[in-house]
Design a protein around this motif. Structure first.
Motif, short mmCIF file in Angstrom:
data_model
loop_
_atom_site.label_atom_id
_atom_site.label_comp_id
_atom_site.label_asym_id
_atom_site.label_seq_id
_atom_site.Cartn_x
_atom_site.Cartn_y
_atom_site.Cartn_z
N PHE A 69 0.54 -1.28 -0.12
CA PHE A 69 0.02 -0.15 0.03
C PHE A 69 0.86 1.28 -0.17
CE2 PHE A 69 -3.72 -2.63 2.05
CZ PHE A 69 -4.02 -2.92 0.97
N ALA A 70 1.93 1.32 0.52
CA ALA A 70 2.76 2.39 0.88
C ALA A 70 3.53 2.80 -0.54
CB ALA A 70 3.90 1.97 1.72
N PHE A 71 3.37 1.90 -1.56
CA PHE A 71 4.00 2.08 -2.80
C PHE A 71 2.97 2.59 -3.83
CE2 PHE A 71 6.56 -0.96 -0.72
CZ PHE A 71 8.09 -0.41 -0.65
N ASP A 72 1.79 2.80 -3.54
CA ASP A 72 0.73 3.19 -4.74
C ASP A 72 1.20 4.45 -5.16
OD1 ASP A 72 -0.84 1.06 -4.02
OD2 ASP A 72 -2.02 1.88 -2.57
N ALA A 73 1.75 5.29 -4.43
CA ALA A 73 1.85 6.63 -5.21
C ALA A 73 3.38 6.86 -5.43
CB ALA A 73 1.78 7.94 -3.91
#
Length: 311
Positions: A169-173
């Motif tokens: 999730f932390a890599f979505d952006a």
């Protein structure tokens, strides 16, 4: 610990002249001058006594030029954070894409452990590790290492995760992420087949510019026309490989990518808990030349499977 080890060896009638020591997160590596009264075999025969009588848990004994190196487990393993590792990492700032990522510390000398697909190591990688072994942490470290040392124009990441991307999730952006997290089989097959087409397109460009690979090509063209390095990170691939259709498609596309993808600037990283033969055909296994093996449920079982598959 060095004094205790020297005293223990002498009490066991082994010569112990210290010549150096190294402290690692897991052990203290003590180096003694080798002689007829101190050999690797002699120390190995005394390992049980060193543990039961002197409380010294010998992890390994290995020969070095003129030296017997004895690794003794620390009473408590030291946790190494990514910040501590990166503090010692000085990647060279160049216009070319970086393909070297530091992922930990070497146990033999406490130096940085560098993961280098396409340069020091094979272009494609298999990561194996059971639940809780740190597999996801390792993959996230690789992702972060690629992102902080490359611009989005230099490195593109295709992230495939059957678990709906719950670990990422932390890599979505992350601007390097190409198309978001791929979480369906159809989308994954489509992306892999697109990579094959992209690889062939790049080879046509190489021929036109008389270049033998992406590095040579990028050096000849303007910055606006340079090609990014593609990283395909496929987590928990064994889950989907139980589906015959997906297994056939992945084996075919990876087989084609494995032959020519290195020069085209495309690297594959596949991860699974237990990459057994029934989910990982020999053809696929042979293309993933790097092996980053963490803790698996059955080390002997994995080694036997790997050996039979022609590792």
């Amino acid at each position: 610990m060095a004094t205790a080890a020297r005293s223990a060896l002498q009490q066991l009638s082994l010569q112990a002249k210290p010549v150096g020591q190294t402290l690692t997160p897991n052990s203290a590596i003590l180096r003694f001058a080798g002689s007829a009264n101190l050999t690797v075999d002699q120390v190995n025969r005394k390992r049980s006594e060193l543990l039961t009588t002197f409380g010294l848990n010998v992890i390994s004994v290995r020969p070095e030029p003129g030296v017997v190196a004895i690794a003794i487990a620390r009473p408590k393993r030291r946790l190494v954070t990514i910040e501590q590792v990166w503090d010692r990492w000085s990647p060279q700032a160049t216009e070319a894409a970086n393909q070297d990522v530091v992922i930990g510390l070497k146990e033999d000398d406490n130096s940085l452990l560098t993961f280098s697909p396409g340069n020091l190591h094979a272009p494609h990688t298999l990561i194996a590790g059971s639940t809780g072994s740190g597999k996801s942490v390792l993959m996230q470290s690789i992702l972060l290492g690629l992102a902080v040392t490359n611009s989005p124009e230099q490195a593109r990441i295709i992230l495939i995760d059957p678990k709906q991307g719950v670990d990422y999730f932390a890599f979505d952006a992350l601007p390097h992420l190409d198309g978001g997290v791929v979480d369906t089989q159809d989308a994954a097959v489509e992306r892999l087949e697109w990579l094959v087409a992209e690889m062939e397109r790049r080879y046509r460009l190489f021929r036109e510019h008389r270049a033998n690979g992406v590095g040579t090509y990028n050096a000849k063209v303007s910055p606006a026309h340079r090609l990014a390095t593609y990283w395909v990170i496929h987590d928990e691939f064994a889950d989907w490989m139980l589906t015959d259709e997906y297994k056939a498609a992945v084996t075919s596309t990876v087989g084609r990518l494995g032959v020519k993808a290195r020069a085209a600037g495309i690297h594959l990283i596949f991860a699974a808990q237990r990459p057994e033969a029934n989910v990982m055909p020999m053809q696929l296994r042979s293309q993933l030349g790097n092996r980053l093996i963490l803790r698996v449920d059955s080390g002997r079982h994995f080694r036997d499977r790997t050996r039979r598959a022609g590792r």
